[in-house]
Design an enzyme around this catalytic site. Structure first.
Site, mmCIF file in Angstrom:
data_model
loop_
_atom_site.group_PDB
_atom_site.id
_atom_site.type_symbol
_atom_site.label_atom_id
_atom_site.label_comp_id
_atom_site.label_asym_id
_atom_site.label_seq_id
_atom_site.Cartn_x
_atom_site.Cartn_y
_atom_site.Cartn_z
ATOM 1 N N LYS A 22 -69.015 40.902 -30.512
ATOM 2 C CA LYS A 22 -68.490 39.760 -31.260
ATOM 3 C C LYS A 22 -68.553 38.513 -30.391
ATOM 4 C CE LYS A 22 -65.120 42.374 -34.028
ATOM 5 N NZ LYS A 22 -65.662 42.148 -35.374
ATOM 6 N N ARG A 62 -65.696 52.257 -40.327
ATOM 7 C CA ARG A 62 -66.102 53.295 -41.285
ATOM 8 C C ARG A 62 -66.534 54.573 -40.567
ATOM 9 N NH1 ARG A 62 -70.486 49.306 -43.785
ATOM 10 N NH2 ARG A 62 -68.877 47.882 -43.042
HETATM 11 N N1 BES Z 1 -62.464 45.015 -37.434
HETATM 12 C C1 BES Z 1 -63.550 44.361 -38.073
HETATM 13 C C2 BES Z 1 -63.141 43.694 -39.388
HETATM 14 C C3 BES Z 1 -62.191 42.525 -39.280
HETATM 15 C C4 BES Z 1 -62.680 41.244 -39.329
HETATM 16 C C5 BES Z 1 -60.842 42.731 -39.222
HETATM 17 C C6 BES Z 1 -61.812 40.179 -39.274
HETATM 18 C C7 BES Z 1 -59.969 41.655 -39.156
HETATM 19 C C8 BES Z 1 -60.452 40.385 -39.192
HETATM 20 C C9 BES Z 1 -64.653 45.364 -38.398
HETATM 21 O O1 BES Z 1 -64.769 46.425 -37.523
HETATM 22 C C10 BES Z 1 -65.938 44.638 -38.373
HETATM 23 O O2 BES Z 1 -66.312 44.192 -37.321
HETATM 24 N N2 BES Z 1 -66.595 44.565 -39.524
HETATM 25 C C11 BES Z 1 -67.844 43.924 -39.629
HETATM 26 C C12 BES Z 1 -68.731 44.810 -40.451
HETATM 27 C C13 BES Z 1 -70.156 44.347 -40.516
HETATM 28 C C14 BES Z 1 -70.811 44.467 -39.158
HETATM 29 C C15 BES Z 1 -70.868 45.170 -41.542
HETATM 30 C C16 BES Z 1 -67.624 42.598 -40.326
HETATM 31 O O3 BES Z 1 -66.832 42.534 -41.246
HETATM 32 O O4 BES Z 1 -68.234 41.615 -39.897
HETATM 33 MN MN MN Z 2 -66.068 45.934 -35.889
#
Ligand code: BES
Ligand code: MN
Ligand code: ZN
Length: 506
Positions: free
Chosen positions: A283, A358
């Site tokens: 990230k 997931r």
């Molecule tokens: N933990 C994150 C989702 C999240 C985002 C929680 C903002 C709280 C606030 C999750 O693991 C994630 O990174 N999801 C990705 C999925 C994508 C790579 C398909 C996302 O939502 O960007």
């Molecule tokens: Mn994630």
């Protein structure tokens, strides 16, 4: 604690949940306030009578800029005796349990420097006395929450006494509702403590140790699975996500068994990513990602809800799976293109290591199915798409059984933890096809919350299932009614209400 954190922090540190039983305060319904209170709040609606005991009439309040709108409060200085507050209650005809909860929250926060407080409600509309007791306890205790475990000099005044006077209501009715509110708030504040605790202080191992140490207090059966046991179970998702970490993963299995014949059996699964760096799909260094210590908010909500069940005499049996690890990049991390094998044998191609939630949930859902429960509910900070589509006030709800989904909605309405159902649109399922494995962990660019839900749906074997994506609601940017700034504990009260009301759907 055998984890990295024990080298960073005093060995005796454990997250200190704010409202464990030994810290519970006096909370009473009264017909007249004790003379030694520090602060008294009078709810004032935007129309109708102003309680004469307030000492000011509507015109005087209006000159001070107070109209009685929800969220408003006005401090009225007194020569001696308790300080007095006028607390906005909104239109008299629109009072609901939610507004009463908010009134209590507004007052508790306005009186934040006072330890002994009393709230006077002259009208509560059609809200039943028991419900008034419950929601006032919730609003008060949730609004006074602050995460201050790591402050050298915490600036919080702990509540020691709360009195509630409801005009025209039997105190016995109001009193009867208070314990449920106190226990629900205690749970939600425990979930907040867990989510607010920095990742170096609460690793998967620490969470498991905490669950073990609290098991007896709350009448739960806690079983912890370490890395080797997860290998033996074939939990390739949890292990794959954990591969880059210096910390071991933990799967925490928790059972709650009611006294007497259970009226149903629910399996719960919580996402417990102790910190989500994204893995090698790292990230960016965005302030938003500070909040990724809260990526275990689903597991926290499940654990917290379980701590309420014996005290509230739930007749629903529960088996819960908390899937705990952090998601880190390193030389041993899982890579894009890797294929992980879930519990049960499904193979999954990793196309993005940041879609890790997931992957840990798939093992948890497969294990949940093996219990053959009447229903499965999972809760996870799963997708940024849930935040983008519904914002921070409302979590996304999905399910494969509308009767079960309606039970979740009813719990949502009762707790003011808002849910909005999104479609489990099967047309998008093919986005999860993989050239090399049974599934891909990444969908297309749109409807990200839905494609994540479709992925989870592959692991529930058609059992009644509901999925709650709390990525948006896990934290609040500011104090806002019952939400305190930081982790909201979203899902803890909702799950409690859901479990207390659960009825088999098939
Ligand atoms: N933990 C994150 C989702 C999240 C985002 C929680 C903002 C709280 C606030 C999750 O693991 C994630 O990174 N999801 C990705 C999925 C994508 C790579 C398909 C996302 O939502 O960007
Ligand atoms: Mn994630
Ligand atoms: Zn995540």
């Amino acid at each position: 604690m055998a984890s990295l954190s024990s080298r960073l922090i005093p060995a005796d540190f454990t997250p200190a949940p704010s409202l464990l039983p030994e810290r519970v305060i006096d909370f009473d319904a009264v017909t007249a306030f004790s003379p030694d209170l520090d602060a008294i709040g009078f709810a004032v609606t935007t129309d109708g009578e102003v309680d004469a005991a307030l000492g000011l009439d509507r015109a005087a309040l209006a000159r001070a800029g107070f109209e009685g709108k929800p969220g408003q409060s006005l401090l009225i200085a007194t020569v001696d005796g308790p300080v007095v507050f006028a607390v906005g209650a909104g239109a008299a005809g629109e009072l609901t349990a939610d507004t009463v909860r908010d009134i209590a929250a507004t007052f508790a926060r306005a009186a934040s420097s006072h330890a002994r407080i009393g709230l006077s409600l002259s009208v509560v509309g059609a809200v039943a006395p028991e419900s008034v007791g419950q929601v006032v306890a919730e609003g008060t205790l949730l609004a006074r929450y602050r995460y201050s475990e790591l402050k050298s000099e915490p600036k919080v005044t702990a509540l020691t006494a709360v009195e509630l006077r409801v005009e025209g209501a039997e105190t016995s009715g109001v009193t009867a509702g208070i314990p449920r509110g106190v226990v629900a708030a205690r749970s939600a504040n425990l979930a907040r403590d867990l989510a607010n605790t920095p990742p170096g202080y609460l690793t998967a191992t620490d969470f498991a140790d905490l669950a073990l140490s609290l098991a007896e207090t709350f009448g739960l059966d806690v079983e912890v699975f370490d890395k080797q046991q997860l290998i033996d179970l074939g939990c390739g998702g949890l292990l794959g996500v954990n591969a880059g970490s210096a910390e071991e993963p933990r799967m925490i299995k928790i059972g709650y068994t009611p006294n007497g014949e259970p009226t149903g059996h629910v399996a719960l699964v919580g996402k417990g990513i102790m910190y989500d760096s994204g893995g090698i799909s790292l990230k960016p260094s965005d302030p938003m990602h500070l909040a990724m210590k809260m990526d275990m908010g689903g597991a926290a909500a499940v654990f917290a809800a379980l701590t309420a069940l014996r005290d509230l005499s739930s007749t629903t049996a529960v088996t819960a799976f908390l899937m705990c690890t952090d998601n880190m990049p390193s030389g041993s991390a899982y890579k894009l293109g890797d294929v992980l094998t879930a519990r049960g044998g499904t193979t999954v191609e990793v196309k993005n290591t940041d879609a890790e939630g997931r992957l840990v949930m798939m093992d948890g859902l497969a294990l949940a199915v093996e219990e053959q429960p009447d229903a499965i509910v999972d809760i996870a900070t799963l997708t940024g798409a849930a935040l983008v589509s519904l914002g921070p006030a409302t979590a996304a709800l999905f399910g494969n059984d509308q009767a079960l989904v309606e039970q979740a909605k009813a719990a949502s309405a009762a707790t003011d933890e808002q849910l909005w159902q999104l479609p489990l649109e099967k047309k998008y399922r093919k986005q999860l096809d993989s050239d090399v494995a049974d599934l891909s962990n990444l969908g297309g660019p749109y409807a990200g919350a839905t494609t994540a839900a479709l992925f989870l749906n592959e692991f529930v074997a058609g059992l009644p299932w509901a999925h709650i994506d709390i990525a948006g609601t896990m934290q609040s940017a500011a104090d806002d009614s019952w939400r305190s700034k930081g982790a909201t504990g979203f899902g803890a009260r909702l799950l409690i209400d859901f479990l207390l009301g659960f009825r088999r759907v098939r």
